[in-house]
Scaffold this active site. Structure first.
Site, PDB file in Angstrom:
ATOM      1  N   ARG A  45       4.800  -0.211  -7.302  1.00 32.15           N
ATOM      2  CA  ARG A  45       4.614  -1.258  -8.274  1.00 32.15           C
ATOM      3  C   ARG A  45       3.610  -2.307  -7.789  1.00 32.15           C
ATOM      4  O   ARG A  45       3.164  -3.151  -8.545  1.00 32.15           O
ATOM      5  CB  ARG A  45       5.975  -1.959  -8.526  1.00 32.15           C
ATOM      6  CG  ARG A  45       6.942  -1.086  -9.322  1.00 32.15           C
ATOM      7  CD  ARG A  45       8.232  -1.844  -9.567  1.00 32.15           C
ATOM      8  NE  ARG A  45       9.013  -1.831  -8.333  1.00 32.15           N
ATOM      9  CZ  ARG A  45      10.169  -1.203  -8.195  1.00 32.15           C
ATOM     10  NH1 ARG A  45      10.708  -0.582  -9.229  1.00 32.15           N
ATOM     11  NH2 ARG A  45      10.821  -1.209  -7.069  1.00 32.15           N
ATOM     12  N   ASP A 104      -2.467  -1.522  -3.609  1.00 39.20           N
ATOM     13  CA  ASP A 104      -2.378  -2.932  -3.206  1.00 39.20           C
ATOM     14  C   ASP A 104      -2.809  -3.144  -1.765  1.00 39.20           C
ATOM     15  O   ASP A 104      -3.725  -3.905  -1.485  1.00 39.20           O
ATOM     16  CB  ASP A 104      -0.967  -3.490  -3.465  1.00 39.20           C
ATOM     17  CG  ASP A 104       0.144  -2.675  -2.799  1.00 39.20           C
ATOM     18  OD1 ASP A 104      -0.145  -1.604  -2.212  1.00 39.20           O
ATOM     19  OD2 ASP A 104       1.312  -3.095  -2.870  1.00 39.20           O
ATOM     20  N   ASP A 107      -1.634  -0.098   5.021  1.00 40.72           N
ATOM     21  CA  ASP A 107      -1.086  -0.557   6.301  1.00 40.72           C
ATOM     22  C   ASP A 107      -1.273   0.564   7.327  1.00 40.72           C
ATOM     23  O   ASP A 107      -2.319   0.653   7.966  1.00 40.72           O
ATOM     24  CB  ASP A 107       0.388  -0.921   6.069  1.00 40.72           C
ATOM     25  CG  ASP A 107       1.073  -1.512   7.296  1.00 40.72           C
ATOM     26  OD1 ASP A 107       0.435  -1.611   8.350  1.00 40.72           O
ATOM     27  OD2 ASP A 107       2.261  -1.874   7.205  1.00 40.72           O
ATOM     28  N   GLY A 109      -1.551   3.623   6.453  1.00 40.14           N
ATOM     29  CA  GLY A 109      -2.387   4.593   5.757  1.00 40.14           C
ATOM     30  C   GLY A 109      -1.607   5.806   5.277  1.00 40.14           C
ATOM     31  O   GLY A 109      -2.144   6.675   4.590  1.00 40.14           O
ATOM     32  N   THR A 111       0.939   6.181   3.097  1.00 42.51           N
ATOM     33  CA  THR A 111       1.139   6.297   1.649  1.00 42.51           C
ATOM     34  C   THR A 111      -0.139   6.768   0.973  1.00 42.51           C
ATOM     35  O   THR A 111      -0.123   7.701   0.170  1.00 42.51           O
ATOM     36  CB  THR A 111       1.550   4.930   1.058  1.00 42.51           C
ATOM     37  OG1 THR A 111       2.647   4.415   1.802  1.00 42.51           O
ATOM     38  CG2 THR A 111       1.941   5.064  -0.397  1.00 42.51           C
ATOM     39  N   LEU A 112      -1.237   6.133   1.330  1.00 40.94           N
ATOM     40  CA  LEU A 112      -2.505   6.472   0.685  1.00 40.94           C
ATOM     41  C   LEU A 112      -2.939   7.899   1.026  1.00 40.94           C
ATOM     42  O   LEU A 112      -3.452   8.616   0.174  1.00 40.94           O
ATOM     43  CB  LEU A 112      -3.587   5.467   1.080  1.00 40.94           C
ATOM     44  CG  LEU A 112      -4.933   5.631   0.390  1.00 40.94           C
ATOM     45  CD1 LEU A 112      -4.785   5.641  -1.130  1.00 40.94           C
ATOM     46  CD2 LEU A 112      -5.893   4.525   0.821  1.00 40.94           C
ATOM     47  N   LYS A 135      -5.216  -3.744   5.799  1.00 39.44           N
ATOM     48  CA  LYS A 135      -4.565  -4.439   6.911  1.00 39.44           C
ATOM     49  C   LYS A 135      -5.084  -3.921   8.247  1.00 39.44           C
ATOM     50  O   LYS A 135      -5.181  -2.714   8.445  1.00 39.44           O
ATOM     51  CB  LYS A 135      -3.049  -4.216   6.815  1.00 39.44           C
ATOM     52  CG  LYS A 135      -2.237  -5.337   7.404  1.00 39.44           C
ATOM     53  CD  LYS A 135      -0.766  -5.024   7.386  1.00 39.44           C
ATOM     54  CE  LYS A 135      -0.065  -5.581   6.171  1.00 39.44           C
ATOM     55  NZ  LYS A 135       1.406  -5.613   6.351  1.00 39.44           N
ATOM     56  N   ASP A 163       5.335  -7.430  -2.685  1.00 38.51           N
ATOM     57  CA  ASP A 163       6.714  -7.911  -2.625  1.00 38.51           C
ATOM     58  C   ASP A 163       7.286  -7.895  -1.230  1.00 38.51           C
ATOM     59  O   ASP A 163       6.803  -7.209  -0.331  1.00 38.51           O
ATOM     60  CB  ASP A 163       7.609  -7.017  -3.489  1.00 38.51           C
ATOM     61  CG  ASP A 163       7.876  -5.675  -2.808  1.00 38.51           C
ATOM     62  OD1 ASP A 163       6.897  -4.975  -2.479  1.00 38.51           O
ATOM     63  OD2 ASP A 163       9.050  -5.348  -2.576  1.00 38.51           O
ATOM     64  N   ARG A 169       6.527 -11.029  -6.198  1.00 37.87           N
ATOM     65  CA  ARG A 169       5.362 -10.357  -6.779  1.00 37.87           C
ATOM     66  C   ARG A 169       4.607 -11.281  -7.732  1.00 37.87           C
ATOM     67  O   ARG A 169       3.430 -11.108  -7.986  1.00 37.87           O
ATOM     68  CB  ARG A 169       5.790  -9.109  -7.565  1.00 37.87           C
ATOM     69  CG  ARG A 169       6.371  -7.985  -6.727  1.00 37.87           C
ATOM     70  CD  ARG A 169       6.475  -6.713  -7.568  1.00 37.87           C
ATOM     71  NE  ARG A 169       7.346  -5.704  -6.980  1.00 37.87           N
ATOM     72  CZ  ARG A 169       6.937  -4.800  -6.084  1.00 37.87           C
ATOM     73  NH1 ARG A 169       5.700  -4.790  -5.686  1.00 37.87           N
ATOM     74  NH2 ARG A 169       7.782  -3.904  -5.613  1.00 37.87           N
TER      75      ARG A 169
HETATM   76  P1  IMP Z   1       1.424   2.342   4.550  1.00 39.23           P
HETATM   77  O1  IMP Z   1       1.920   3.653   4.042  1.00 39.23           O
HETATM   78  O2  IMP Z   1       1.993   2.004   5.903  1.00 39.23           O
HETATM   79  O3  IMP Z   1      -0.075   2.214   4.520  1.00 39.23           O
HETATM   80  O4  IMP Z   1       2.025   1.217   3.614  1.00 39.23           O
HETATM   81  C1  IMP Z   1       1.483   0.976   2.384  1.00 39.23           C
HETATM   82  C2  IMP Z   1       2.509   0.424   1.425  1.00 39.23           C
HETATM   83  O5  IMP Z   1       3.492  -0.389   2.085  1.00 39.23           O
HETATM   84  C3  IMP Z   1       1.818  -0.478   0.448  1.00 39.23           C
HETATM   85  O6  IMP Z   1       1.419   0.210  -0.715  1.00 39.23           O
HETATM   86  C4  IMP Z   1       2.876  -1.523   0.162  1.00 39.23           C
HETATM   87  O7  IMP Z   1       3.724  -1.116  -0.888  1.00 39.23           O
HETATM   88  C5  IMP Z   1       3.678  -1.609   1.433  1.00 39.23           C
HETATM   89  N1  IMP Z   1       3.190  -2.713   2.279  1.00 39.23           N
HETATM   90  C6  IMP Z   1       2.501  -2.615   3.451  1.00 39.23           C
HETATM   91  N2  IMP Z   1       2.212  -3.816   3.957  1.00 39.23           N
HETATM   92  C7  IMP Z   1       2.712  -4.716   3.084  1.00 39.23           C
HETATM   93  C8  IMP Z   1       2.712  -6.171   3.046  1.00 39.23           C
HETATM   94  O8  IMP Z   1       2.198  -6.878   3.920  1.00 39.23           O
HETATM   95  N3  IMP Z   1       3.343  -6.723   1.967  1.00 39.23           N
HETATM   96  C9  IMP Z   1       3.931  -5.996   0.981  1.00 39.23           C
HETATM   97  N4  IMP Z   1       3.940  -4.650   0.969  1.00 39.23           N
HETATM   98  C10 IMP Z   1       3.340  -4.020   2.017  1.00 39.23           C
HETATM   99 MG    MG Z   2       2.579  -0.067  -2.583  1.00 37.22          MG
END
Ligand code: IMP
Ligand code: MG
Length: 188
Positions: A45, A104, A107, A109, A111-112, A135, A163, A169
């Site tokens: 979201r 959004d 972090d 990477g 998820t992406l 980040k 969030d 949010r």
């Molecule tokens: P990753 O898979 O570690 O890159 O995390 C990415 C997902 O984690 C983002 O799409 C956010 O939903 C959540 N996320 C990571 N860092 C933050 C933050 O600082 N604030 C809020 N959500 C975050």
């Molecule tokens: Mg997200």
């Protein structure tokens, strides 16, 4: 309701700066996709606010379709759980064309990367990603980001769609989450 251990603190990126940068991204994306179709897919979201503004920053001439996909790797905490869940993407790409993932924050990477793999497997003509925040955290997964709003330090942020435990949010600025009174949880 329980008081959260964290509260929104200092403003990292004020709303006026966000608006300015989103307009710039809109111009850049519009010129890159001039004359072609574009399917913008917001990641639920966290990206809804960014996606809503970015879409309206695209030139009217761009033939845009909009959809959303659900993805998540976070629980109610501030560090990644590691496992990534992604909703169905095949139906989004079935019409072919150019897909732009709108996310959004990147972090680790993870998820992406999972999202990009799923979309790639569905065979789009092209696949790019726009992320509001990049980040500066240890990246565990390779995921090219074509359009970046801001690079931010390795802090947990909320607002403008982002969030903490589904809260904050709606805040118009991006703020650093800070430990509130009674917190026994260490912030990264
Ligand atoms: P990753 O898979 O570690 O890159 O995390 C990415 C997902 O984690 C983002 O799409 C956010 O939903 C959540 N996320 C990571 N860092 C933050 C933050 O600082 N604030 C809020 N959500 C975050
Ligand atoms: Mg997200």
């Amino acid at each position: 309701m329980e008081t959260p251990p964290y509260t929104p603190g200092r403003i990292l990126i004020p709303q006026a700066r966000i608006a300015e940068r989103v307009r710039e991204l809109g111009r850049q994306i519009s010129s890159d996709y001039a004359g072609s179709d574009l399917l913008a897919v917001g990641v639920l979201r966290g990206s809804v606010v960014f996606a809503a503004d970015l879409l309206r920053a695209l030139e009217p001439e761009i033939r845009v379709r909009v959809d959303f996909v659900r993805a998540g790797s976070y629980g109610d905490g501030t560090t990644s759980r590691g496992e990534v869940t992604v909703g169905e993407t095949d139906h989004l790409v079935s019409a072919g064309g150019n897909v732009l993932i709108v996310d959004d924050v990147v972090d680790t990477g993870r998820t992406l990367r999972v999202l990009q793999e799923k979309f790639r497997a569905a065979g789009p003509r092209s696949l790019r990603t726009a992320a509001l925040l990049d980040k500066q955290a240890p990246r565990t997964d390779d995921c090219p980001i074509d359009y970046i709003g801001f690079s931010i330090p390795d802090v947990f942020v909320v607002g403008y769609g982002l969030d903490y435990a589904q809260r904050y949010r709606h805040l118009p600025d991006i703020r650093v989450l800070e430990a509130g009174p009674g917190s026994n949880v260490k912030q990264r």
